[in-house]
Design a protein around this motif. Structure first.
Motif, short mmCIF file in Angstrom:
data_model
loop_
_atom_site.label_atom_id
_atom_site.label_comp_id
_atom_site.label_asym_id
_atom_site.label_seq_id
_atom_site.Cartn_x
_atom_site.Cartn_y
_atom_site.Cartn_z
N UNK A 205 1.11 17.76 -22.30
CA UNK A 205 0.69 17.21 -21.01
C UNK A 205 1.75 16.29 -20.44
N UNK A 206 2.33 15.44 -21.28
CA UNK A 206 3.37 14.52 -20.81
C UNK A 206 4.60 15.26 -20.32
N UNK A 207 5.03 16.25 -21.12
CA UNK A 207 6.22 17.01 -20.73
C UNK A 207 5.99 17.83 -19.46
N UNK A 208 4.83 18.46 -19.37
CA UNK A 208 4.55 19.31 -18.20
C UNK A 208 4.45 18.47 -16.93
N UNK A 209 3.91 17.25 -17.04
CA UNK A 209 3.82 16.37 -15.87
C UNK A 209 5.20 15.93 -15.40
N UNK A 210 6.08 15.63 -16.35
CA UNK A 210 7.44 15.24 -16.00
C UNK A 210 8.18 16.40 -15.35
N UNK A 211 8.02 17.61 -15.92
CA UNK A 211 8.66 18.80 -15.35
C UNK A 211 8.19 19.05 -13.92
N UNK A 212 6.89 18.88 -13.71
CA UNK A 212 6.32 19.11 -12.38
C UNK A 212 6.77 18.04 -11.39
N UNK A 213 6.78 16.79 -11.84
CA UNK A 213 7.11 15.68 -10.95
C UNK A 213 8.57 15.66 -10.54
N UNK A 214 9.47 15.89 -11.52
CA UNK A 214 10.90 15.73 -11.25
C UNK A 214 11.64 17.03 -10.96
N UNK A 215 11.12 18.13 -11.49
CA UNK A 215 11.80 19.42 -11.26
C UNK A 215 10.97 20.37 -10.40
N UNK A 216 9.70 20.00 -10.18
CA UNK A 216 8.84 20.83 -9.33
C UNK A 216 8.54 22.19 -9.91
N UNK A 217 8.45 22.27 -11.22
CA UNK A 217 8.19 23.57 -11.83
C UNK A 217 7.11 23.48 -12.91
N UNK A 218 6.49 24.64 -13.15
CA UNK A 218 5.44 24.73 -14.16
C UNK A 218 6.03 25.19 -15.49
#
Length: 289
Positions: A205-218
């Motif tokens: 969950x932490x990694x996926x949120x960071x990926x979504x927030x900063x890289x805009x990807x799933x």
């Protein structure tokens, strides 16, 4: 006649494409997170399901797949780059029908292959790929100019991390680096050495949120592997843990991951990039100046 010829060409094209294996790179931001252990047992699990699998040890200078299997390889990829053998001669038979190519320090030559050797490598690799369902590259920890060429050429990337903050930070860093070079290659996350499902889910969950927030990807969670003493025992015995004790918690989790990967049972579906064949993409990277 023209229509028939065109139809034949289309059928041949479809036939050739159907022989294209799935290519994966298994990566980690830092060493010591169990990447090679996962690559080996995951490859064996795929082979146990009747797939023909080729596993490349791409860990420059620190290849350890031989050690994990208790094997001593007569040849490695180094011998190919030194012109001693063909790429096919470097293939070694492993357990459960798995085939693999051992690594070595010669992999550093990938950074600056001359045109003739690069073309020879591409030609021989292209011929080999048609024989397999899956070709898996167990990359070294981190990233180099040489290994990046392979990572950017595969269809999918499996990222191994643990719940440790440093491992998570390094996992994000390598995904960011790859994303900035190519934002279309799917990331599948495997959380290793979890103490509980809750810890694994929180890590993802932490990694996926960071990926979504900063890289805009799933991203997709391929699964979690528990911190199981059986893995350490298997390493000491030099037996892949999925074969050492198939009833162990880690082995059961690995089999579930394999099943999930094959069936594509994900909560999210990353986009796939099938524009270019693996060999075509790799050739572009190796010959770019």
């Amino acid at each position: 006649m023209k229509d028939q010829a065109e139809e034949l060409r289309l059928k041949l094209k479809v036939s050739e494409e159907s022989k294209t294996p799935k290519t994966l790179a298994v990566v980690s931001g830092k060493g010591g997170v169990g990447k090679s252990n996962f690559s080996l047992s995951f490859s064996i699990s795929l082979a146990q399901k009747g797939n023909k699998v080729l596993l490349f040890d791409m860990d420059m200078g620190m290849g350890n797949l031989d050690i994990l299997m208790g094997n001593t390889s007569e040849y490695s990829i180094v011998d190919f780059f030194e012109g001693t053998i063909s790429l096919k001669d470097a293939i070694i038979n492993g357990p459960e029908g798995l085939q693999y190519i051992a690594g070595g320090s010669g992999l550093s030559h990938l950074v600056g292959l001359d045109a003739e050797l690069a073309d020879k490598f591409i030609q021989e690799l292209s011929g080999l790929l048609k024989e397999y369902d899956y070709v898996i590259f167990d990359m070294g920890a981190g990233i180099t100019d040489g290994t990046l060429k392979f990572i950017l050429s595969v269809q999918e990337i499996v990222v191994i991390t643990t719940p440790e903050p440093t491992a998570m930070t390094d996992a994000y860093a390598i995904m960011k680096h790859i994303h900035l070079m190519d934002s279309t290659i799917p990331f599948y996350l495997v959380i290793n050495r979890v103490q509980s499902d809750k810890e694994g889910q929180q890590t993802f969950s932490r990694l996926s949120k960071v990926l979504k927030s900063f890289l805009g990807r799933d991203s997709a969670c391929l699964g979690m592997v528990p911190d199981d003493r059986v893995i350490q025992q298997a390493v000491r015995r030099q037996i892949p843990f999925i074969l050492y004790n198939e009833k162990a918690a880690a082995s059961k989790s690995l089999k579930e991951i394999t099943e999930r990967y094959i069936r594509r049972h994900f909560s999210s579906k990353p986009s796939s990039n099938t524009t270019l064949h693996f060999v075509s993409k790799l050739k572009q990277f190796l010959f770019e100046r």
